[in-house]
Design a protein around this motif. Structure first.
Motif, mmCIF file in Angstrom:
data_model
loop_
_atom_site.group_PDB
_atom_site.id
_atom_site.type_symbol
_atom_site.label_atom_id
_atom_site.label_comp_id
_atom_site.label_asym_id
_atom_site.label_seq_id
_atom_site.Cartn_x
_atom_site.Cartn_y
_atom_site.Cartn_z
ATOM 1 N N ILE A 180 39.824 28.749 44.549
ATOM 2 C CA ILE A 180 38.967 27.642 44.979
ATOM 3 C C ILE A 180 37.485 27.978 44.791
ATOM 4 N N GLY A 181 37.107 29.187 45.184
ATOM 5 C CA GLY A 181 35.710 29.620 45.033
ATOM 6 C C GLY A 181 35.432 30.140 43.630
ATOM 7 N N HIS A 182 34.326 30.886 43.465
ATOM 8 C CA HIS A 182 34.014 31.460 42.144
ATOM 9 C C HIS A 182 35.009 32.557 41.775
ATOM 10 N N ILE A 183 35.364 33.352 42.795
ATOM 11 C CA ILE A 183 36.279 34.470 42.570
ATOM 12 C C ILE A 183 37.222 34.558 43.771
ATOM 13 N N GLY A 184 38.464 34.955 43.511
ATOM 14 C CA GLY A 184 39.410 35.221 44.603
ATOM 15 C C GLY A 184 39.952 36.630 44.423
ATOM 16 N N THR A 185 40.327 37.258 45.540
ATOM 17 C CA THR A 185 40.874 38.607 45.427
ATOM 18 C C THR A 185 42.158 38.677 46.236
ATOM 19 N N THR A 186 43.036 39.596 45.860
ATOM 20 C CA THR A 186 44.221 39.796 46.688
ATOM 21 C C THR A 186 44.674 41.239 46.668
ATOM 22 N N SER A 187 45.607 41.531 47.569
ATOM 23 C CA SER A 187 46.175 42.871 47.697
ATOM 24 C C SER A 187 47.685 42.780 47.539
ATOM 25 N N PHE A 188 48.252 43.787 46.897
ATOM 26 C CA PHE A 188 49.717 43.869 46.796
ATOM 27 C C PHE A 188 50.257 45.018 47.645
ATOM 28 N N PHE A 189 49.521 45.383 48.674
ATOM 29 C CA PHE A 189 49.988 46.366 49.660
ATOM 30 C C PHE A 189 51.413 45.959 50.071
ATOM 31 N N PRO A 190 52.322 46.945 50.253
ATOM 32 C CA PRO A 190 53.736 46.593 50.444
ATOM 33 C C PRO A 190 54.027 45.505 51.477
ATOM 34 N N SER A 191 53.281 45.478 52.567
ATOM 35 C CA SER A 191 53.606 44.509 53.625
ATOM 36 C C SER A 191 52.965 43.138 53.417
ATOM 37 N N LYS A 192 52.181 42.972 52.361
ATOM 38 C CA LYS A 192 51.574 41.661 52.108
ATOM 39 C C LYS A 192 52.665 40.680 51.624
ATOM 40 N N ASN A 193 52.374 39.397 51.588
ATOM 41 C CA ASN A 193 53.412 38.420 51.221
ATOM 42 C C ASN A 193 53.970 38.675 49.821
ATOM 43 N N LEU A 194 53.099 39.110 48.906
ATOM 44 C CA LEU A 194 53.553 39.578 47.592
ATOM 45 C C LEU A 194 53.153 41.048 47.509
ATOM 46 N N GLY A 195 54.087 41.917 47.833
ATOM 47 C CA GLY A 195 53.756 43.342 47.924
ATOM 48 C C GLY A 195 54.477 44.150 46.866
ATOM 49 N N CYS A 196 53.838 45.228 46.390
ATOM 50 C CA CYS A 196 54.529 46.126 45.453
ATOM 51 C C CYS A 196 55.032 47.341 46.226
ATOM 52 N N TYR A 197 55.380 48.407 45.525
ATOM 53 C CA TYR A 197 55.931 49.586 46.191
ATOM 54 C C TYR A 197 54.906 50.714 46.170
ATOM 55 N N GLY A 198 53.689 50.355 46.460
ATOM 56 C CA GLY A 198 52.577 51.294 46.489
ATOM 57 C C GLY A 198 51.332 50.452 46.663
ATOM 58 N N ASP A 199 50.249 50.843 45.988
ATOM 59 C CA ASP A 199 49.017 50.055 46.071
ATOM 60 C C ASP A 199 48.849 49.169 44.850
ATOM 61 N N GLY A 200 48.210 48.039 45.061
ATOM 62 C CA GLY A 200 47.902 47.147 43.940
ATOM 63 C C GLY A 200 46.998 46.029 44.413
ATOM 64 N N GLY A 201 46.338 45.394 43.462
ATOM 65 C CA GLY A 201 45.466 44.275 43.817
ATOM 66 C C GLY A 201 45.157 43.448 42.586
ATOM 67 N N ALA A 202 44.468 42.334 42.781
ATOM 68 C CA ALA A 202 44.081 41.505 41.635
ATOM 69 C C ALA A 202 42.889 40.635 41.995
ATOM 70 N N ILE A 203 42.209 40.214 40.928
ATOM 71 C CA ILE A 203 41.025 39.371 41.049
ATOM 72 C C ILE A 203 41.294 38.112 40.227
ATOM 73 N N PHE A 204 40.957 36.950 40.780
ATOM 74 C CA PHE A 204 41.179 35.674 40.070
ATOM 75 C C PHE A 204 39.857 34.969 39.837
ATOM 76 N N THR A 205 39.731 34.303 38.696
ATOM 77 C CA THR A 205 38.596 33.412 38.502
ATOM 78 C C THR A 205 38.908 32.402 37.397
ATOM 79 N N ASN A 206 38.214 31.276 37.439
ATOM 80 C CA ASN A 206 38.327 30.301 36.358
ATOM 81 C C ASN A 206 37.115 30.366 35.442
ATOM 82 N N ASP A 207 36.179 31.275 35.739
ATOM 83 C CA ASP A 207 34.919 31.367 35.022
ATOM 84 C C ASP A 207 35.019 32.467 33.956
ATOM 85 N N GLU A 208 34.891 32.069 32.717
ATOM 86 C CA GLU A 208 35.099 33.007 31.615
ATOM 87 C C GLU A 208 34.119 34.173 31.642
ATOM 88 N N GLU A 209 32.862 33.851 31.940
ATOM 89 C CA GLU A 209 31.836 34.895 31.957
ATOM 90 C C GLU A 209 32.103 35.921 33.060
#
Ligand SMILES: *Cc1c(COP(=O)(O)O)cnc(C)c1O
Length: 377
Positions: A180-209
């Protein structure tokens, strides 16, 4: 013992074991451990799921926030507004980058930051707002976006707790939180709603630059190997974690539905107990219930937690201390600074077990224990 857990990762794994084990072994056999095809496949699948142009995976949710802020070209001393009632990472990265975290009030019902909490703190040094979609429900983004636009501020959504939630604008348009905003961030820490089996994260944006800057920063500030344009960092999602997430992403909606079912059942059981307040549901957002958080001013929280614990039921306090009271951030706030609403939340909230692996009988044990405690006081 009941063996009730806050999060049941083992049962969740066992249900998809075959798929996960195959993906993990295939990835090991491929030897493409760093930035392998699995990472790209997962990023592209997540982008599709979120209806977002760019997804840049990274090492964890804290790095995601840090890299997002680094991509906004801020200068030391610039101010970033965030809620006082959240996980430490939100303000920590601001301070780490030599920026000033301005930790403000949240709505007492939704626990989320809203435009009117932010507005009084905007000045010429303010450069960004970091709303957190706390416990799985979107902040009211429409008002925050228009305030940000008016003052030319970046909006970075900390979506670590709300992956899959959807926000509806007044005109009926819907967007996934984090896009929704300029940038979004998330975590894939195991207990998060979408969790991996260790550490992980991601950044989202619709802005190419912004997307190309973010990619560059997460990769040592280079676009071309060994040519470094800016000071970046090294933050990557492992191929093994990406392979696991690629499987789990297919089940994310189902996992969130299961959490919602569990929350609905808790709501039904607790709605009429006047000593406790059940979680608020925003009309503008779906809720993916990262946490099921109750509030009570009339019962003794230590007593109920002990009562539950004696019956083998875990419960947690998210979060016991306002960010502005953390020693780490003491240089940003007057020692007497206090927000009554935030202190009230920190003193009176507690979260019950909630996860994707519902077992009715176990939830009944939790419900009965809470009800019988309330009756006993
Ligand atoms: C979990 C979380 C983070 C940090 O994620 P990590 O992957 O543990 O670094 C940031 N913000 C919020 C709101 C979180 O819940």
């Amino acid at each position: 013992m009941n063996n009730i857990q806050m999060v049941d990762l083992k049962s969740q794994y066992l249900k998809i074991k075959k798929e996960i084990d195959k993906e993990v072994l295939d990835t090991i056999n491929s030897t493409k451990y760093i930035n392998g095809p699995k990472v790209h496949e997962f990023a592209s699948n997540l982008a599709k799921y979120l209806k977002c142009k760019y997804v840049i995976p990274c090492a964890n949710g804290t790095d995601a926030l840090q890299i997002a802020l680094m991509s906004c070209d801020l200068s030391p001393g610039d101010e970033v507004i965030c809620p006082s009632f959240t996980y430490v990472a939100t303000a920590e990265v601001v301070a780490l980058l030599g920026l000033v975290p301005v930790m403000v009030d949240v709505d007492e019902k939704t626990f989320n930051i809203k435009a009117e909490n932010i507005k009084p703190f905007i000045n010429s040094k303010t450069k960004a707002i970091v709303p957190v979609h706390l416990f799985g429900q979107s902040a009211d983004m429409e008002d925050i976006l228009s305030l940000a636009q008016e003052h030319d501020l970046y909006v970075i959504e900390d979506n670590a707790q709300a992956v899959g939630a959807e926000y509806t604008f007044t005109n009926g348009e819907t967007k996934k939180t984090g896009t929704i905003g300029h940038i979004g961030t998330t975590s894939f820490f195991p207990s998060k709603n979408l969790g991996c089996y260790g550490d992980g994260g991601a950044i989202f944006t619709n802005d190419e630059e912004l997307a190309s800057k973010i990619k560059m920063i997460a990769n040592h500030g280079q676009e071309k190997r060994y040519y470094h344009k800016v000071t970046g960092c090294n933050s990557r999602l492992d191929s093994l974690q990406a392979a696991i997430l690629n499987v789990k992403l297919k089940y994310l909606d189902e996992y969130n539905q299961n959490r919602l079912k569990m929350a609905n059942k808790y709501d039904e059981a607790f709605r009429d107990l006047e000593q406790i307040t059940i979680p608020n549901r925003s009309k503008k957002s779906t809720h993916v219930f990262h946490q099921y958080t109750l509030k009570s001013e009339s019962i003794n929280r230590d007593d109920i937690l002990k009562y539950l614990s004696n019956r083998g039921i875990p419960a947690m306090i998210y979060y016991p201390v306002p960010l502005y009271k953390q020693e780490a951030f003491s240089k940003y706030v007057d020692p007497n600074f206090k927000i009554a609403n935030i202190e009230n939340l920190c003193n009176n909230v507690f979260s019950l077990p909630i996860h994707s692996e519902i077992e009715n009988s176990k939830q009944d044990v939790v419900i009965e224990a809470v009800q019988s405690f309330i009756k006993s006081v």
